[in-house]
Scaffold this motif. Structure first.
Motif, PDB file in Angstrom:
ATOM      1  N   PRO A 157      74.593  21.203  -8.206  1.00 27.74           N
ATOM      2  CA  PRO A 157      74.982  20.627  -6.902  1.00 27.74           C
ATOM      3  C   PRO A 157      75.625  19.254  -7.034  1.00 27.74           C
ATOM      4  O   PRO A 157      75.167  18.276  -6.460  1.00 27.74           O
ATOM      5  CB  PRO A 157      73.633  20.551  -6.169  1.00 27.74           C
ATOM      6  CG  PRO A 157      72.630  20.333  -7.248  1.00 27.74           C
ATOM      7  CD  PRO A 157      73.126  21.099  -8.442  1.00 27.74           C
ATOM      8  N   SER A 158      76.728  19.171  -7.789  1.00 28.51           N
ATOM      9  CA  SER A 158      77.421  17.904  -7.958  1.00 28.51           C
ATOM     10  C   SER A 158      78.469  17.733  -6.860  1.00 28.51           C
ATOM     11  O   SER A 158      78.828  18.686  -6.156  1.00 28.51           O
ATOM     12  CB  SER A 158      78.095  17.845  -9.338  1.00 28.51           C
ATOM     13  OG  SER A 158      79.073  18.869  -9.453  1.00 28.51           O
ATOM     14  N   LEU A 159      78.992  16.493  -6.740  1.00 34.67           N
ATOM     15  CA  LEU A 159      80.000  16.222  -5.718  1.00 34.67           C
ATOM     16  C   LEU A 159      81.273  17.019  -5.986  1.00 34.67           C
ATOM     17  O   LEU A 159      81.898  17.545  -5.059  1.00 34.67           O
ATOM     18  CB  LEU A 159      80.304  14.725  -5.684  1.00 34.67           C
ATOM     19  CG  LEU A 159      81.313  14.261  -4.629  1.00 34.67           C
ATOM     20  CD1 LEU A 159      80.815  14.606  -3.227  1.00 34.67           C
ATOM     21  CD2 LEU A 159      81.575  12.762  -4.757  1.00 34.67           C
ATOM     22  N   THR A 160      81.634  17.159  -7.247  1.00 40.34           N
ATOM     23  CA  THR A 160      82.830  17.932  -7.587  1.00 40.34           C
ATOM     24  C   THR A 160      82.672  19.395  -7.211  1.00 40.34           C
ATOM     25  O   THR A 160      83.579  20.019  -6.638  1.00 40.34           O
ATOM     26  CB  THR A 160      83.117  17.811  -9.096  1.00 40.34           C
ATOM     27  OG1 THR A 160      83.244  16.436  -9.450  1.00 40.34           O
ATOM     28  CG2 THR A 160      84.404  18.553  -9.450  1.00 40.34           C
ATOM     29  N   ASN A 161      81.505  19.941  -7.514  1.00 42.80           N
ATOM     30  CA  ASN A 161      81.275  21.349  -7.188  1.00 42.80           C
ATOM     31  C   ASN A 161      81.229  21.582  -5.685  1.00 42.80           C
ATOM     32  O   ASN A 161      81.677  22.623  -5.194  1.00 42.80           O
ATOM     33  CB  ASN A 161      79.973  21.828  -7.823  1.00 42.80           C
ATOM     34  CG  ASN A 161      80.104  21.997  -9.332  1.00 42.80           C
ATOM     35  OD1 ASN A 161      81.203  22.162  -9.853  1.00 42.80           O
ATOM     36  ND2 ASN A 161      78.991  21.948 -10.034  1.00 42.80           N
TER      37      ASN A 161
END
Length: 741
Positions: A157-161
């Motif tokens: 759950p990263s910002l990029t994803n």
């Protein structure tokens, strides 16, 4: 002498006076005993006659009043016989806290024992007049649930994803699929029956699909999952009625408002869920008893009537549930969260269970309700649930992790899951017999033949006859009651969350106006974290159909008006004269002091709604902080005071007109610069009024009507943000990180 004659032969003389006195006294005592016994018998008959007269008086009342009136029994001190049971006629909608506590202390001292006694009395009363309780039989046939999952680092759950997920979702609408996913089968061809009046246990290791199965039966599966197979209630598929109002799913996640006490949480849940068919059952029961000339037992009648009345602030069903779950010792303690110390983890788990038990639903899907509880507490709760199931013909499907043997023995049926497959769906006795015979491997093909036959033989009653199934999406309570419940809940939260006043700094007039506007704008930033923390509770209650979204947004807006009034009055009273704004409280056209007062109020309300909208759209703290900071930066940058309007590129000018702060800035500045002291003083050219020259310098419209334009637009933005926030709460869902269990 009379005493001696009563005691023996009156012709005999007894020489020892002390013995005579003793015999005389003994005789009188025995006579007193017989006299008291006769008096007690007469008193009992009188009491029975009085009780019959009280019930007869209740029977003569109109139907509406009769269903609200009962007889309450309580012990009072009596001079002769000590404690005496006294009956009094009461209105069940007006029972206060002391009355409810006396009732619980008298009839529910030991949870398991007294609960069974009461339920047997309840069942006897129902059976005596031939009423059949509504039941629900849940069947699932060849149920398969699959999901598309990201793999590797793409699943983090990263910002990029998150950004990629949003972009890929938009492309998926056009039929373009770029993401690489893998198919995951959570449940595979599962079949079984959950029968009424029987306790069904769901067992399986972690990640076996227990939670998914419970959610599928409750009609609460995520829409992104692919579902095949049939789930029916009494022969009706899930799209033919409203499963969320027919059954109740109890999650293993404890999501509550931390500022509310345990009793307040359960009371609010009970009011929102309503009474279901309890009132209709009571009405039919009273009609048949009246025709048959039957008087009910006082305790059963009072409990049934008290729990069948809507609109009661605190119902007896809450006290009953608190007693069953062992929460009566902490009912006045706040539930607590990360910021507030409250009840323990085990007690919070029981609050989650009680939140749904207080409702009228008799079909419960319970997911790991024993987490954090010791074995004895789990046994007590499951024992009480077993009594409710067997004596009221409820339907309970419950998953437990490694239940104790004594708890396991309370269940009637079991279902075993492993890796999404049903290894066995059978009665518990069949499983015990197979285990006793040392059957090594249990296959899915070993499912009981009679169970398979029953899956195909489900009966389908008409919807009008099936009182246990709800086909309407209407609220469980009236709109007025729902608004009142939310007003009460939000007022409690406000009382327990004191807001801190903000400070100010000295500066020039326009700079001070900008600073004050920014401070009041940032004052609404606290709504971001508060709203994010409360969203899980709202989503849970919304999905359980406790209330629609607008009943949450409107009361919260109205209840914060007094707080905002207090804040802006304090702010303006402290800063207005110390900074050096116009000292007069009035001028030729309008009241400048009160004008600024209103602008500060509108800015605060707009800011609060603005940040609540961001919270409702972003729904997680990480995204809200990022998206909120970016949006706020643009609102400030294009508000006309950091970058003047004349220096904003033409292709960005539209953003100036959609920024609420640009209207607030113009209104604040116009209100100050049209002060007669500035308008009556000429600028350096000896032609232009000083106020007009300053407005030109700050690139603010030279029109006094802009005060009302700015105030009106701020109010319009407040309404718009509130409406958009309501739509966000209505149509968006919180993506929880559930395990596949």
């Amino acid at each position: 002498m009379d005493g001696l004659q009563r005691a023996g032969n009156p012709n005999k003389r007894i020489g020892i006076s002390s013995i005579g006195r003793s015999i005389s006294r003994s005789s009188w005592i025995m006579e007193d005993v017989f006299s008291a016994s006769k008096h007690s018998s007469r008193s009992r008959r009188v009491d029975e006659d009085e009780e019959a007269l009280k019930w007869a008086a209740i029977e003569r009342l109109p139907t509406y009043d009769r269903l609200r009136t009962s007889v309450m029994q309580s012990f009072v001190d009596h001079e002769i016989i000590g404690k005496k049971l006294e009956d009094r006629q009461v209105d069940v909608t007006k029972l206060d806290m002391n009355d409810r506590q006396k009732f619980m202390d008298m009839h529910f001292k030991v949870a398991e024992e007294d609960n069974e006694k009461y339920l047997k009395k309840f069942r006897n009363r129902i059976d005596r007049v031939g009423i059949k309780l509504p039941t629900v039989e849940v069947r699932f046939d060849h149920l398969t649930v699959e999901a598309d999952c990201y793999i590797g680092s793409r699943a983090l759950p990263s910002l990029t994803n998150v950004a990629r997920n949003i972009a890929e979702s938009a492309l998926a609408v056009l039929g373009i699929k770029l993401a690489k996913t893998t198919n995951l089968t959570i449940l595979k061809d599962v079949s079984g029956i959950v029968k009424p009046s029987r306790m069904t246990l769901l067992l399986g290791p972690p990640s076996s699909g227990k939670t998914t199965l419970l959610l599928a039966l409750a009609g609460k599966l995520d829409e992104s999952l692919r579902v095949e197979g049939d789930v029916t209630y009494n022969g009706y598929s899930l799209d033919e009625f409203v499963p969320k109002k027919t059954s109740a799913y109890i999650s293993q996640n404890d999501v509550h408002v931390g500022e509310m006490t345990v009793q307040e949480t359960l009371d609010f849940s009970a009011r929102c869920q309503g009474v279901g068919t309890r009132y209709d059952l009571l009405k039919e029961l009273a009609r048949r008893e009246k025709e048959a000339g039957i008087f009910p037992e006082a305790d059963v009648d009072l409990f049934m009537k008290a729990t069948a009345m809507e609109g009661v602030e605190s119902s007896l069903i809450t006290d009953y549930t608190l007693k069953l779950l062992g929460l009566d010792i902490c009912k006045d303690t706040i539930v607590g969260d990360e910021m507030h110390r409250g009840v323990s983890g085990g007690q919070k788990k029981r609050v989650t269970t009680g939140e749904m038990i207080v409702g009228p639903s008799k079909t419960l899907f319970m997911d790991e309700i024993s987490t954090g509880l010791d074995s004895s507490t789990t046994y007590q709760i499951v024992k009480c649930l077993q009594q409710i199931v067997h004596l009221t013909e409820a339907t309970i499907f419950e998953s437990l992790l490694q239940p104790a043997p004594e708890t396991f023995d309370l269940f009637d049926d079991i279902i075993l899951l492993s890796e999404g497959k049903a290894l066995l769906t059978s009665y518990k006795r069949l499983l015990q017999r197979r285990i006793k015979n040392n059957i090594g491997q249990i296959e899915a093909s070993h499912t009981d033949t009679s169970q398979r036959v029953n899956l195909q033989a489900g009966s389908r009653a008409s919807m009008s006859e099936c009182n246990s199934i709800t086909s309407s999406l209407c609220l469980s309570t009236s709109r007025e009651d729902t608004n009142q419940h939310w007003l009460s809940k939000n007022s409690q939260s406000l009382k327990r969350n004191s807001l801190k006043p903000v400070g100010t700094k000295n500066g020039t007039n326009v700079g001070a106006l900008i600073f004050g506007m920014a401070i009041n704008m940032f004052n609404g930033l606290s709504e971001l974290s508060l709203m994010i923390n409360r969203l899980p509770v709202f989503y849970k209650q919304r999905d359980l159909l406790f209330h629609p979204a607008w009943t949450y947004t409107l009361p919260s807006f109205l209840l914060r008006v007094p707080i905002s009034i207090l804040e802006y009055v304090v702010w303006v009273a402290v800063t207005y004269y110390t900074i050096g704004f116009v000292p007069e409280a009035s001028r030729s056209i309008e009241l400048q002091f009160f004008n600024q007062l209103m602008l500060v109020f509108l800015t605060q309300k707009m800011a609060a709604r603005f940040f609540r909208l961001i919270a409702g759209l972003c729904r997680t703290m990480v995204i809200a902080n990022t998206g909120g900071a970016l949006t706020l930066l643009l609102v400030f940058l294009l508000g006309g005071f950091i970058v003047p309007k004349r220096e904003i590129p033409n292709w960005w000018e539209w953003a100036y007109w959609v920024s609420p702060l640009s209207y607030g800035y113009n209104a604040f500045t116009v209100n100050e610069m049209f002060d007669p002291r500035l308008m009556n003083k000429l600028a350096s050219d000896n032609v232009t009024p000083l106020g007009v020259q300053l407005l030109r310098n700050y690139d603010v419209p030279n029109n006094e009507n802009w005060y009302w334009i700015g105030a009106g637009v701020l109010f319009g933005f407040t309404v718009l943000f509130n409406v958009l926030f309501t739509f966000a709460l209505t149509y968006l869902n919180r993506k929880f990180q559930h395990s596949l269990d």
